[in-house]
Design a protein around this motif. Structure first.
Motif, PDB file in Angstrom:
ATOM      1  N   UNK A  70      -1.074  10.969   9.582  1.00 49.69           N
ATOM      2  CA  UNK A  70       0.031  10.083   9.198  1.00 49.69           C
ATOM      3  C   UNK A  70       0.003   9.785   7.704  1.00 49.69           C
ATOM      4  N   UNK A  71       1.142   9.346   7.191  1.00 51.48           N
ATOM      5  CA  UNK A  71       1.173   8.737   5.859  1.00 51.48           C
ATOM      6  C   UNK A  71       2.164   7.584   5.858  1.00 51.48           C
ATOM      7  N   UNK A  72       1.869   6.618   5.012  1.00 56.57           N
ATOM      8  CA  UNK A  72       2.722   5.446   4.800  1.00 56.57           C
ATOM      9  C   UNK A  72       2.913   4.608   6.071  1.00 56.57           C
ATOM     10  N   UNK A  73       1.896   4.572   6.914  1.00 53.28           N
ATOM     11  CA  UNK A  73       1.958   3.669   8.064  1.00 53.28           C
ATOM     12  C   UNK A  73       1.417   2.287   7.724  1.00 53.28           C
ATOM     13  N   UNK A  74       0.494   2.196   6.761  1.00 51.78           N
ATOM     14  CA  UNK A  74      -0.042   0.873   6.406  1.00 51.78           C
ATOM     15  C   UNK A  74       1.058  -0.050   5.898  1.00 51.78           C
ATOM     16  N   UNK A  75       1.976   0.506   5.116  1.00 50.20           N
ATOM     17  CA  UNK A  75       3.014  -0.374   4.551  1.00 50.20           C
ATOM     18  C   UNK A  75       3.944  -0.924   5.618  1.00 50.20           C
ATOM     19  N   UNK A 127      -0.443   4.970   1.341  1.00 49.62           N
ATOM     20  CA  UNK A 127      -1.650   5.573   1.932  1.00 49.62           C
ATOM     21  C   UNK A 127      -1.302   6.784   2.794  1.00 49.62           C
ATOM     22  N   UNK A 184       0.806  -1.224   0.000  1.00 45.33           N
ATOM     23  CA  UNK A 184       0.000   0.000   0.000  1.00 45.33           C
ATOM     24  C   UNK A 184       0.834   1.267   0.000  1.00 45.33           C
TER      25      UNK A 184
END
Lengths: 364, 364
Positions: free
Chosen positions: B85-90, A85, A83
């Motif tokens: 936040x951003x890019x925490x799912x990855x 996101x 992802x």
């Protein structure tokens, strides 16, 4: 069969079974636009759109934004393996913010997360966002991206904040352009051209009467949506002859690819009044719509992410309708996937569209 | 006491207890810089820094970036109630990408997520990122923001992509400036001036000998870090007289505020070789460092988020050291919080710094 056997074991079990049958029977039709904008208050904008000059090359990447200026209760299901996101943490039910103002779908891999910056500025200028005192707002704008850079142009050609700003400024209700527009411009799907699709469902019976569910999806999947005969896996979910092709649902089992640069991203909207936890549940159920339409889905190189926006303009308590809404969301999303592939009428520099491969199925 | 009673219940239990005591005894000191840059390969950049002209007003918001050009295995703990936040799912262990190239901490509320766009462009220009073929990279740049807009300037003054670009271009090893710089420029903490702090710990005994853990934190908490007497809750975690004040740890229970526009964000780095799942576990444990240093923490209006970057330059299998590293990370983060508050030597337009309130504790 097994249900029949269980229901015959006692009179009370039979009564319960009858009740279940009644509770799950409901009539449904596509909305007037068969688009996510059938949900009142939902607006969609794309950037770029194809040039009106048919000799111009098609856009190769872009951004699609789904706007709810009044705010919609948000949820997310993030199950793909790669992802990109932003603002998904705040969607967890225990966190403070309840409503999102827009969701941004974009090409450009993680670089495309910049598109949300432009959407935030567009909405701030309209006073749309979470109020933080002094008349100021912080727009709540979750986003997900798909991988398309470098396919038919330089790797550096990808959405930035200006794409989000333009898509947001173009957002309106009404018909939604599908195919190779916005976030679907650079999409590919299982070796064919991917694209952007939308669909809607209006429920018309019982307690669910008046519930509207819409979906919009940018299909950029490693998996395929149709088999070698051109039959779609989600063909059986067609409503009102909305798919122009004639033929059964796909049953071929096509070997999975090991493509690693993909991702299908979507938004489901409903007019139902959902809590944040219910919106998360609907997102989870909606994700099954990808499973039925794309095979395989949620792979290692797919960042598959599904957002939910519940506007709540239908103010009835929807607690007993969450299953119905989630199931409808899954089917609506599956249909939107088929629309995306069918609307991709022009391939790109290396792959062909569905209609180029099966023109007889697109002849309508 | 209870441990003693249990251990006396049988000889074998006593043996196990002795073993436990041995395994948890380890010597630790601050690293030479007492900063996250004591971890080899970790670089830090701030934008803006205070003007060299002492008559200039201090910066009112900003961005801090922690860079690992070689890539560091990433993890995250997101437990505050109002995250951006951003890019925490990855970062979830089941997802594809293992290594992050930078983490961005920024002011500006959700608008400040734009700073990561500039960091991505800075790293791409250096060829730093996840390789996607053709010599191209996508830098992996998770980010979190804190709320500071509108405090001492117009609401529209907040970090954008240019802040991230400048912070990334300024990133170096070596000493790290603390206080009201970068992401700590506009910070407040429980009614006093907040700021940016860092600390490090070097373990020097047994299997953990040579493990280095560093932390950097922007403290913008609704909760307080010290009591009415100026004693810090995390005072007891001091190493080598690093805090200039003399006094016991805080024991006052200060009533919680209902501030809703806060957030403490941090990065923990280590030279240990962790798997992605282990990095996530270390992030969870490190988060306890906020609990010990800030009271209350993880509240409704705090978006508290802790990232972990494990560079793995110490190539030994760290499986049996995860508890030690996580515990050290918590303590190092607590100490960084104290450093942040002590380094905030100048208040802002409305609140005073710790050292303005307790000058006798800052006289060193």
């Amino acid at each position: 069969m097994s249900r029949d056997r269980r229901s015959s074991s006692s009179a009370s079990a039979a009564a319960i079974f009858t009740l279940l049958i009644v509770s799950v029977s409901w009539a449904q039709t596509p909305g007037p636009l068969n688009a996510i904008t059938d949900v009142p208050g939902i607006e969609v904008g794309h950037f770029p759109l194809p040039s009106s000059d048919p000799t111009s090359p098609p856009p190769i990447t872009g951004t699609t934004v789904v706007v709810s200026k009044a705010g919609a209760v948000g949820g997310v299901s993030q199950r793909g393996g790669a992802p990109g996101t932003r603002e998904t943490d705040l969607l967890r039910p225990e966190n403070l913010v309840e409503k999102v103002n827009a969701v941004v779908l974009s090409g450009g891999s993680a670089y495309g997360l910049a598109a949300a910056d432009g959407v935030m500025l567009c909405l701030e200028a309209q006073g749309v966002g979470f109020p933080v005192g002094g008349g100021h707002v912080v727009p709540i704008v979750p986003s997900a991206i798909l991988f398309d850079p470098g396919r038919c142009a330089a790797f550096s050609v990808r959405p930035n904040a200006s794409f989000g700003l333009a898509a947001c400024q173009a957002a309106t209700g009404g018909p939604v352009q599908q195919g190779n527009v916005g976030a679907g411009a650079g999409a590919r799907s299982g070796g064919s051209k991917g694209g952007l699709g939308t669909a809607s469902t209006v429920l018309t019976t019982g307690a669910s009467n008046g519930i509207i569910v819409g979906a919009i999806v940018a299909v950029n999947s490693s998996g395929r949506t149709f088999d070698a005969q051109g039959n779609f896996y989600a063909g059986f979910l067609e409503l009102d002859n909305e798919f122009p092709l004639i033929g059964p649902s796909a049953t071929d089992v096509v070997p999975p690819s090991n493509l690693l640069q993909n991702t299908t991203i979507a938004v489901v909207a409903t007019n139902a009044k959902l809590t944040k936890a219910q919106a998360a549940k609907v997102a989870q159920m909606a994700d099954d719509g990808l499973a039925r339409a794309i095979k395989p889905s949620h792979g290692v190189g797919d960042g598959d992410t599904i957002f939910v926006m519940a506007t709540g303009t239908d103010t009835r308590d929807a607690t007993n309708l969450v299953n119905t809404i989630g199931s409808t969301a899954a089917d609506t999303l599956s249909r939107a996937v088929v629309h995306a592939i069918l609307a991709a009428t022009v391939g790109d520099c290396r792959v062909k569209s569905y209609c180029e491969q099966f023109p007889q199925n697109c002849a309508k």
